[in-house]
Each structure stands twice: as C-alpha cells, then as structure tokens.
Design a protein around this motif. Structure first.
Motif, mmCIF file in Angstrom:
data_model
loop_
_atom_site.group_PDB
_atom_site.id
_atom_site.type_symbol
_atom_site.label_atom_id
_atom_site.label_comp_id
_atom_site.label_asym_id
_atom_site.label_seq_id
_atom_site.Cartn_x
_atom_site.Cartn_y
_atom_site.Cartn_z
ATOM 1 N N ASP A 225 1.048 -1.197 0.050
ATOM 2 C CA ASP A 225 0.019 0.242 -0.079
ATOM 3 C C ASP A 225 1.032 1.368 -0.116
ATOM 4 O OD1 ASP A 225 -2.211 1.434 0.166
ATOM 5 O OD2 ASP A 225 -3.237 0.729 1.863
ATOM 6 N N ARG A 226 0.095 2.350 -0.328
ATOM 7 C CA ARG A 226 1.045 3.554 -0.365
ATOM 8 C C ARG A 226 0.168 4.634 0.318
ATOM 9 N NH1 ARG A 226 2.166 4.229 -6.682
ATOM 10 N NH2 ARG A 226 3.033 6.247 -5.762
ATOM 11 N N TRP A 227 0.539 5.640 0.913
ATOM 12 C CA TRP A 227 -0.217 6.609 1.439
ATOM 13 C C TRP A 227 0.509 8.089 1.395
ATOM 14 C CZ3 TRP A 227 1.706 2.192 4.003
ATOM 15 C CH2 TRP A 227 0.850 1.262 4.301
ATOM 16 N N GLN A 228 -0.369 9.004 1.279
ATOM 17 C CA GLN A 228 -0.073 10.578 1.365
ATOM 18 C C GLN A 228 -0.078 10.958 2.860
ATOM 19 O OE1 GLN A 228 1.361 12.409 -0.933
ATOM 20 N NE2 GLN A 228 0.937 11.361 -2.892
ATOM 21 N N THR A 229 1.209 11.366 3.414
ATOM 22 C CA THR A 229 1.176 11.860 4.524
ATOM 23 C C THR A 229 1.517 13.166 4.714
ATOM 24 O OG1 THR A 229 3.495 10.991 5.150
ATOM 25 C CG2 THR A 229 1.849 9.296 5.185
ATOM 26 N N GLY A 230 1.764 13.622 5.917
ATOM 27 C CA GLY A 230 2.238 15.178 6.281
ATOM 28 C C GLY A 230 3.773 15.377 5.785
ATOM 29 N N VAL A 231 4.325 14.016 5.680
ATOM 30 C CA VAL A 231 5.824 14.141 5.543
ATOM 31 C C VAL A 231 6.238 13.496 4.167
ATOM 32 C CG1 VAL A 231 6.650 13.860 7.977
ATOM 33 C CG2 VAL A 231 6.171 11.751 6.686
ATOM 34 N N GLY A 232 5.060 13.377 3.206
ATOM 35 C CA GLY A 232 5.426 12.931 1.988
ATOM 36 C C GLY A 232 4.735 11.805 1.766
ATOM 37 N N GLU A 233 4.890 11.005 0.599
ATOM 38 C CA GLU A 233 4.335 9.832 0.210
ATOM 39 C C GLU A 233 5.202 8.605 0.638
ATOM 40 O OE1 GLU A 233 2.141 7.706 -3.703
ATOM 41 O OE2 GLU A 233 3.733 8.906 -3.849
ATOM 42 N N ILE A 234 4.594 7.646 1.458
ATOM 43 C CA ILE A 234 4.975 6.475 2.058
ATOM 44 C C ILE A 234 4.556 5.336 1.391
ATOM 45 C CG2 ILE A 234 5.660 5.253 4.115
ATOM 46 C CD1 ILE A 234 5.869 7.991 5.499
ATOM 47 N N GLY A 235 5.283 4.307 1.182
ATOM 48 C CA GLY A 235 4.933 2.974 0.646
ATOM 49 C C GLY A 235 5.286 1.998 1.186
ATOM 50 N N PHE A 236 4.653 1.075 1.555
ATOM 51 C CA PHE A 236 5.167 -0.396 2.279
ATOM 52 C C PHE A 236 4.773 -1.475 1.576
ATOM 53 C CE2 PHE A 236 4.062 -3.611 5.592
ATOM 54 C CZ PHE A 236 5.552 -3.948 6.002
ATOM 55 N N LEU A 237 5.674 -2.536 1.689
ATOM 56 C CA LEU A 237 5.225 -3.784 1.210
ATOM 57 C C LEU A 237 5.855 -5.107 1.893
ATOM 58 C CD1 LEU A 237 5.396 -4.974 -2.577
ATOM 59 C CD2 LEU A 237 6.955 -6.201 -0.910
ATOM 60 N N ALA A 238 5.021 -5.984 2.173
ATOM 61 C CA ALA A 238 5.517 -7.157 2.966
ATOM 62 C C ALA A 238 5.200 -8.437 2.013
ATOM 63 C CB ALA A 238 4.764 -7.243 4.148
ATOM 64 N N ASN A 239 5.868 -9.460 1.855
ATOM 65 C CA ASN A 239 5.605 -10.551 0.861
ATOM 66 C C ASN A 239 6.329 -11.774 1.372
ATOM 67 O OD1 ASN A 239 5.082 -12.234 -1.074
ATOM 68 N ND2 ASN A 239 6.308 -11.238 -2.574
ATOM 69 N N VAL A 240 5.405 -12.896 1.993
ATOM 70 C CA VAL A 240 5.942 -13.959 2.587
ATOM 71 C C VAL A 240 5.565 -15.307 1.717
ATOM 72 C CG1 VAL A 240 3.832 -14.343 3.787
ATOM 73 C CG2 VAL A 240 6.097 -15.360 4.678
ATOM 74 N N SER A 241 6.517 -16.299 1.615
ATOM 75 C CA SER A 241 6.196 -17.357 1.145
ATOM 76 C C SER A 241 6.965 -18.673 1.875
ATOM 77 C CB SER A 241 7.256 -17.420 -0.355
ATOM 78 O OG SER A 241 8.402 -17.511 -0.077
ATOM 79 N N TYR A 242 6.152 -19.752 1.588
ATOM 80 C CA TYR A 242 6.436 -21.013 2.176
ATOM 81 C C TYR A 242 6.071 -22.087 1.100
ATOM 82 C CZ TYR A 242 6.468 -24.919 5.581
ATOM 83 O OH TYR A 242 6.853 -26.182 5.979
#
Length: 1017
Positions: A225-242
């Motif tokens: 996901d990605r978000w517009q915040t007060g300190v700019g745009e932030i994106g985060f990703l988590a990927n797990v596999s088994y």
C-alpha cells in the motif's frame, strides 16, 4: 514543470526503458515512478520541458507476462532476455532455476553437483549461460550469493513466489557489477510504488509427486500500500512465501568397464594368470575384452523446504528526494535419504583406475561379448577374496554393499539494503545504495554400510536398461549381512559482504548525440569462512578388519550385533517396474544413520580391537578451514547517446568503461608429513625432518581489470532494430579453489621396509629411501578468467506480444581454471602438487533464434492461441579439460582432451499457449543435446556425459472471478529418463586410450502435480 515530472520524462523513464539500471536505487526509483504502469515511453532529450504520458497496460495472465518481458527486452540498453510474473506469485515454473531454463542460451543440470553423478537434483541446479558456468547472481541489481564454496547464487534456494521477474544480461554495460563472464542473472522483487494503491494477493497450492507418493503444501501472501502523509508519500510492502516439496529419484548404474586380458592380474592365489585370462577370453580370438565391475542401484527420497520473507519501504518526502529500504531473507532446507546397493569387491575409484576389477564368469559359464569385445551379459563371480571364507556354502559370489545415507543441508541468505535518490539540480541527480548480505550454509552427510556376498548374480546389458538377478533367498536372509563401514562429512560455511555505491547522472541539454552521462564508484568487502571435512570412510568390520567374533569369521553380523538397527527394506515401485533388480534387501535403519546414535554403537565396536583405526565421527581439523577476505574497488563512467538523423536511421546506445581492483587475503597453512609413527624402521634424521610440523601459507594478492563496453542500437521502424555489443568481462575463481591449506605426504620405500622385515637390512630407512612426495591444495594466487565478447542481434517486434530475433555471439576466453599436477619445492624436497591453475585459452561462438506470437488474427476462440520458441547453438574450441583423473600422477604426460563441462551444442524451448476469456493453458518442452557433465566424476574419476534430454511441463488455469484463479501445474509429463555415459578412458600403465563411450547410468524421477489457488485484490 515539477522535478518529479522532469525525472519521469528525462531520466528515470529512460533508465527504465533502458532495461532497469544496474544501480539498485535507480531500479527502485524507476519502479516507484512507474507505479501502476506496465509500459514506459522512451524519453529523449527533446522530451525535456514537456510531460510524457505513461501508457497503462491492464493485460494480466500469461499474455501480460509475455508482453512485459518483451517490453523489457525491446527497450533494454543491453542484450538481455527476461521472464516476468505480471500476476503475483505467477512465474511460469515453481523454482527460479526451472524458470531460467526457458530463456534462450540458458541451460541447467539435473544433479546436485556436476561432479557427483550419483545424486539427482529435485529441481535442477548449475545454471549455465551459453555453455559457461560463470554466472553472476543479482538481487535487484545488487550482488548476492550462496555460501556453498562458490561465488554465485544457488538459484534453487530463492523463493520463486517472491519474484516479479528474472532478467538475464548476456553482454553487459559498464554500470553492471563485474563478475558475470557467462552472464548476469538479476532477480527482481516488487516495490510498494509498483502499484497505484493497495494490493493484497495470495496463493496456495498442494503439490504431489507420483513416484514419491507424497504431497506437500506451498503458500504465499503479499500486502502492499502507499499513503500520502504530512511528510510525503510512503509505501510499504510485505511478501511472505512457504514451500515444501517431496520427490523421489531411482537410478541404476553400470560399473566402469575395464580392459582385461593383456594386463597382469593383481593376484592369483587360486589359479594362474593364464587360466584367468582364458576364462575371460575363451575362444573369442581377441587380445583383450572389456568387462564391467558389476552394477549399482539406488533410490533417493528428497524433502525440500523453502521459506522467504521480503519487506520494502519507500518514502518520497518531496519531488527532489526519495529514500527506500529493502529486506529479503530466504531459508532453504534440503534433506535426502538414500538406500543403495553397490558392487563392493573394490571401491569404484579402484575399479576406475584399472587395478582391481577381478570379475570372472561363474563356474561353467562364459561371458557374452559384442564384436568389439565389450561385455553384453553373463553370470558373475569375483576372483578369490580371503573374506569368502567367512561365509558358509559360498560359491564365490559378488560382494555388495547395502547402504543407507542421510544428507541434510541448510542455507540462509539475508539481504538488507537502503538507498536514496536526490536531485541536486534539474539535470543532476545523485543516487546512493548501501547493502549488507550474509549467507550461511551447513551440511551433514552420514551413511552406514552393511555387506553381503550375493550369489547367482547375472548381469544383462542387452536391453533398454540393465537387468541384474540374484539368489533372492540368500539376499533376504539377515544372517548373510554384516556391518562393514560408515562414512561421515560435515561442513559449515559463512559469507558476508558489505557494499556501498554512489552514482551520479547528468542530463545534457538538447544536442545532436549526448543524452546523459552516468559515473560512480562501488566499494565492497567480502569475507568467506569455510569449514569442510574430508569424506571420512572407515571400516567397522571386514575380513581384513577383524573384530572379536572368532566363531563367525571375526565380523559383525547383523543378526548378532544391533539386530534392531537393520531392516528388510523394500525399494517399492523401483523405476516404475521397468528395471529388473532385487528390491527387498537388508539395510541399516533410520536410527542407525543418526550420527550420534552410531557414535555410541558402531564406533566402539569398530575400535575395540585396534583403537583409532575404525570409524569414529570426524571433527574439524586445521586443514578443513578456509578463510578469505576480498575487497573490490570499482569506478565506472558511461555515456548514453542518441541521434535520429545523422546515420539515416535513429541510433542510440552507450559506451563506457569499468575499472576494478580486486585485493585478496587468504589465511592458511601447511603440514609436513609425519613419519614419527614408523618407529625404528626410519632413522632419527627422517623423524626430525618429517614430524608433522605446521607452516604458514598466508597470502595476499591483487589485480586490476579495465572492462570497456559498447552497446549500439539501430532502429529501422516498424519494430525492427539491430544491436551491436562488445565488452570485456571477468569471472573470479570460486573461493573453494583458493584454499591455502597444503597438507604434504611422503611414503617410505617398500623395498627398504621389506628388506628390514626379511632381515637383509639392519639400518633404518633414511632420507634416500623416501618416495611419493605429493600434496594437494587450492591456489590463492588464481587470477580471474577473462573474456572479450561480441554480440549482434536483429530483433523484430511486430505486436505487443509478438517478436522474432536472432543473435550471434562470440567469446574469446583465456585463463581457464584447470586442475593439474605441478612440481614445487618445500623443505628442500620436490613435491608433486595438485592445484587449480590458470591455463589455456578458448573460444565460444554460436547463435540464438527466438520467436513469440499470439495469433490474434484467427477468428473467435482460435485467437487465444500463442507460441514461444527459441533455439541455441553453441560451439567451442580450446579450453579443454586436459586431465581425466588429476589425482593419478601417471597420466600427466598423456592428457585426454575433452570439451568444456556443461556445454550443450544445441538446446531449444517450445511453448504452446492458449489464453482466452477465463481459460489459460500452457505446454512447455525444454530440450538440450548431449554434454560433458564432468571431466572427472568423484567416484569413478572418469569423464561422464549427460545424453540428450528433454522434458515436457504444462499448466492449466481458470479464472473463477476477476480476482480468483484455480489451476493445475504438471512437471515431467513425459516421465523422461536421464541417461549418463562414460569415457574415454586412459590406461596409464601402457598409454592405451579406450575411446569407447559406455552406458553408465539411468535416472528416473517424479511427475509432479500442483493444484493452485490464487487470489488478488
């Protein structure tokens, strides 16, 4: 116009269109700025000052992946090929290694190691590009490796579910990290700015091996996901596999053929040599015949577990700056358990050197030969062995070893990186990238062997597969087996690398040729520590290694000793019933191949009569430790240019140079021979000089390479373009080849010791009576292999997923690595030392042809059909493997020349695709021609060849909704059998060269079925 738009228009879109810059940060930035897009229009200097609209392509599935891979290839700054997963977790194969074999010019082997031809691989290994094994692995444009003694990445250890795509660079530019002489494979993971907003996806599957008759689960999950915040745009990703996998491999092997009849027999206690020769030759009229030592068969069960975790964080505080961090860890565990029966009259290595193959026809029978004197069939017995006397009612059968082997290895690789991009001005951008990668690998290999004398052995090689029958009543009787030996090996390796790079990019104003220039520097410190023991084979009991059991021949019979630790084990549906061999035999149990349990049972028994001479668990010794540190300092500069008119057609490209200094420090030592145990048989002078003293062999060396590169592209319009590329490349030696430890050995003349025993000599053996001054070591002074390489490619892109291309390539390689024997002086004596050295030159040349098309012009449902095909031809001259058995010093003067290992002259892929509406179907056939698997197999010490091999895989998927998909994937549909051959063979005693290539082995493995469920939102 904002600086962010300027970057998209003038710089980063160009980086993306030029094939994903080798700067790791540039890759992250390009992905971020192209969020939600599958295609970026190529930017030119004329575009600066106006916004470039990025075309959005919504096509997914197989067609979407093919389209994206084609865009990457078409727009790349270098000659490359790509495989992408447009859908999450949807690479076309279940491992990265199997995915790579779909690319033109890329081949893989089917064995755990090329020089160990007894053990098949569950998912393939040993990636080669255009016949060269010197392939460098990258993760998102950064260096990555596995701590297994080499330099590269074991691609089978990487979770395929975490990959967004795989790019193979075949002729690099100056900004790509050096070291990929064969080529560079870049594994791409996803970043949060890849998507326009939130993305949630997952997959589960259940895979089943029809021969192993076991099923295992796999699953993966992604959140971004990605978000517009007060300190700019932030994106985060988590990927797990088994992922888990269970598979089985069955194999049958014919012992190496040996020339018999001309050479003297090793011993003849029961008959004269002439009589033995007559028994073999009979009335054939031949001077010599060629007889195998017997046959082996084995069943191996694999259990693989692979886990992966990836995190990524991107932050864009303003239009000028972006910061990111990525973390990926992969954990891989492979355990295999093997039950095998091997001819045990002598070791295979002994049989291979032509000294102890004593197989004879059973009494009253003759062997059947072909017209050239090669064995076809016959009933076998061994020559007279003293231990036959330990059996009751023995009629000179054949000794076999029934073994149970357990091997488990664990690998952990973690890569953490952080970087930034900042616009200093509208035209000047700086990027920084910092990385820490660590990899660990440990291995434990332990086997326990029982022994029996099988009666009624008949071997028939006239059919499709060998057939071997025995007296089954004798073979299934527990009291006919004894505990014979055990063998263990342990290893613990660790590698670390800290790397940092800084890159600058300056975009020129509108000009006739210059677009932008990049320059930068990279510093990397890499350390490697390996602890790896020898293979510790030691006896438990045998006729020549007695225990205290005088009533039954002084050996440890299974029904007397540890009777609960052996079992009548069935090999089950061996080779699916296509091969006739005994399958119900006595083997050690799983408890006995627990090394701690065996240490408390077998080891005391093996050492009760002669302490210290039987099997005991091995421990690390100084010679098992290999420590190396390497620093690389690299700087590069590269100019990108473009002109649409000067040469009559648009032309673009880049020219640059990379300069790298490599500094290596190796810690090690040597050990003089220890003759103090010879007691009064040797003089005090000998004992003083050869007392097992240690000495240092620490080394330090450095070398500098200048690596220029040129890439040109001529665009003729209508999707037709011509590429020309030239560069220099290097491949540094693997760390295992550079080990500094040097153990020396010396023997005492048998003539001297025999004279002392007979009483004809009274004084002890002196320095003049010493012989066989030998040693074996790595070579810390090895320099890299170096190549000058040229490529030219004609590519035609006639639709979004349609292309036709042909590529010609030529590599001039020098300083091949070859294991040879040379003479070195240590302590005033000359030793024959086996080392790897830089030798020889060679040339590799060939071509690739590829074609891909979806037949959209066909009516109705037929428009869903498509095809992908590629063909590669590779030839080589020079650079041959000069020695069949580098440890047999007698062959130094008469080398046998062989081609490069792993090089198939011909290989191809043919893929049929159907994708329409909710249905997707794929059939993929991969084939490669015969190739030299190894010039010196670890068991036979003979050249071993992998014959022509092809495999068919397939998949079917159905879209239940726009978000949910189910499917079935099948590997090895055709149940392909891997066939190995061996030869030629040099007989060092008289220089005779047998050029016949004999059948050696056949291996069969599972068909694998995977039921898959995918979902994404």
């Amino acid at each position: 116009m904002s600086k962010y738009s300027l970057c998209a228009a003038g710089c980063v879109a160009s980086c993306l269109s030029l094939g994903f810059s080798r700067s790791a940060l540039a890759l992250g930035v390009a992905l971020a700025l192209a969020a939600g897009t599958a295609h970026a229009q190529q930017a030119t200097p004329e575009d600066i000052g106006e916004t470039v609209e990025l075309e959005t392509v919504q096509v997914t599935g197989v067609r979407g992946s093919v389209m994206r891979a084609q865009e990457i290839k078409q727009d790349a700054a270098q000659i490359l090929d790509s495989v992408t997963a447009q859908d999450i977790g949807a690479l076309p194969d279940r491992s990265v290694t199997e995915t790579l074999k779909r690319i033109s010019g890329v081949t893989i082997t089917g064995f755990l190691a090329r020089d160990d031809t007894d053990h098949f691989s569950a998912e393939g290994s040993g990636v080669m590009i255009r016949g060269l094994t010197f392939v460098r692995g990258e993760l998102n444009g950064r260096d990555v490796f596995s701590a297994n003694g080499g330099r590269g990445l074991s691609f089978e250890e990487v979770p395929a579910e975490l990959m967004a795509g795989v790019d193979v660079y075949k002729n690099p530019s100056a900004e790509i990290i050096e070291g990929g002489l064969g080529g560079t494979v870049n594994l791409r993971t996803r970043m949060p700015f890849d998507e326009a907003g939130r993305k949630i996806a997952g997959s589960v599957d259940y895979n089943y091996g029809d021969h192993a008759r076991k099923g295992k689960p796999s699953a993966s999950f992604l959140f971004s996901d990605r978000w517009q915040t007060g300190v700019g745009e932030i994106g985060f990703l988590a990927n797990v596999s088994y992922s888990e996998l269970a598979t089985r491999s069955d194999g049958i092997q014919v012992q190496p053929f040996m020339r018999r009849g001309l050479q003297p027999e090793p011993w003849t206690p029961d008959s004269s040599g002439e009589e033995k020769i007559d028994m073999l030759l009979g009335d054939t009229g031949l001077d010599a015949v060629f007889v195998p030592g017997g046959a082996n068969w084995r069943q191996t069960d694999f259990d693989r577990k692979r886990q992966g975790l990836a995190f990524a964080l991107q932050w864009r505080p303003n239009d000028d700056t972006e910061v990111y961090t990525q973390f990926l860890t992969s954990r891989y565990k492979m355990a295999w358990r093997e039950h095998f029966m091997e001819f045990g009259g002598a070791s295979e290595a002994d049989n291979a050197d032509g000294k102890t193959n004593t197989v004879l026809p059973a009494p009253g029978t003759r062997f059947v030969y072909d017209a050239n004197g090669r064995f076809v069939s016959g009933s076998l017995r061994a020559g007279h062995y003293p231990w036959h006397d330990i059996y009751v009612n023995s009629d000179f059968g054949i000794q076999f070893i029934s073994g149970h082997r357990y091997n488990v290895s664990n690998s952990d690789t973690t890569d953490w990186s952080a970087g930034f991009r900042h616009f200093i001005t509208d035209k000047l951008v700086v990027r920084g990238d910092f990385q820490y990668v660590t990899s660990k690998n440990d291995n434990m290999d332990f086997s326990v062997h029982a022994s029996t004398l099988l009666e009624g052995v008949h071997l028939d090689l006239s059919g499709k597969y060998p057939s071997l029958t025995v007296d089954e009543q004798f073979a299934t009787e527990k009291s006919n087996y004894f505990w014979r030996s055990a063998m263990d090996h342990i290893a613990d390796n660790e590698g670390n690398e800290r790397a940092g790079r800084v890159d600058f990019e300056y975009t020129f104003d509108n000009g006739d040729w210059l677009r932008f220039v990049r320059f930068g520097a990279r510093l990397a410190d890499r350390s490697y520590t390996s602890m790896s023991t020898r293979w510790n084979w030691r006896p438990v009991s045998d006729s020549w290694r007695a225990i205290n059991n005088p009533e039954r021949g002084n050996v440890a019979w299974l029904d007397q000793y540890f009777p609960g630790d052996s079992e009548l084990y069935s090999l089950g549906d061996f080779f699916r019933g296509d091969i006739n061999v005994p399958t119900r035999l006595w083997f050690p149990t799983a408890r006995m191949v627990n090394i701690d349990y065996a240490a408390g049972t077998l080891s005391p028994l093996a050492n009760e009569v002669e302490p210290g001479t039987g099997w005991s668990p091995i421990a690390y010794a100084p010679e098992n430790i290999n420590r190396q540190n390497e620093r690389t300092q690299a700087a590069y500069g590269i100019v990108y240019f473009e002109n649409n008119q000067a040469l009559g057609v648009p032309v673009d490209g880049n020219v640059g140079v990379r300069v790298v200094k490599t500094s290596v420090r190796t810690s090690g030592g040597g050990q003089m021979p220890d003759l103090s145990t010879w007691g009064e048989n040797v003089s005090d002078e000998v004992k003083a000089k050869f007392a097992g003293q240690f000495f240092s062999t620490d080394t330090a060396s450095s070398y500098t390479d200048v690596l220029p590169s040129l890439n040109l592209r001529f665009r003729f319009g209508e999707g037709l373009q011509w590429r020309v590329a030239a560069s220099k490349a290097i491949a540094r030696p693997e760390f295992r080849l550079m080990q500094a430890w040097l153990p020396l050995s010396v023997d005492v003349s048998s003539a001297c010791t025999s004279a002392i025993e007979l009483g004809t000599r009274t004084e002890p053996c002196g320095l003049e009576d010493l012989t066989d001054f030998e040693g074996s070591a790595g070579n810390p002074a090895l320099k890299p292999m170096r190549a000058t390489q040229y490529d030219t490619a004609l590519e035609w892109y006639f639709g979004p997923a349609n292309m036709l291309y042909t590529t010609l390539f030529y590599k001039d390689v020098k300083d091949y690595f070859a294991t040879t024997v040379g003479y070195e002086t240590w302590g005033g004596d000359e030793y024959a030392i086996t080392r790897t050295n830089n030798l020889d030159e060679g040339r590799i040349r060939g071509f690739e042809v590829g074609y891909s098309q979806f037949f959209d012009f066909l009516p109705g449902w037929l428009s869903g059909f498509g095809v992908q095909a590629n063909y590669t031809y590779v030839d080589s001259t020079g650079g041959t493997n000069a020695v069949v058995d580098p440890y047999e010093t007698d062959v130094r003067a008469a080398p046998v020349e062989l081609p490069l290992e792993g090089l198939s002259k011909r290989s191809y892929n043919l893929v049929g695709i159907y994708e329409k509406d909710k249905v997707s179907f794929r059939l993929a056939y991969n084939w490669r021609s015969r190739y030299l698997l190894t010039s010196s197999d670890v068991i036979t010490r003979l050249p071993t060849w992998n014959e022509d091999f092809g495999q068919l895989d397939g998949s079917f998927f159905y879209n239940l909704t726009n978000n949910i998909q189910i499917g079935l994937q099948v590997n090895n549909i055709t149940n392909t059998v891997t066939k190995l051959t061996t030869g030629p063979r040099l007989y060092p005693t008289d220089g005779y060269l047998d050029t016949t290539v004999y059948n050696r082995a056949w291996f069969m493995n599972d068909r694998r079925y995977s039921a898959v469920l995918r979902a994404s939102w």
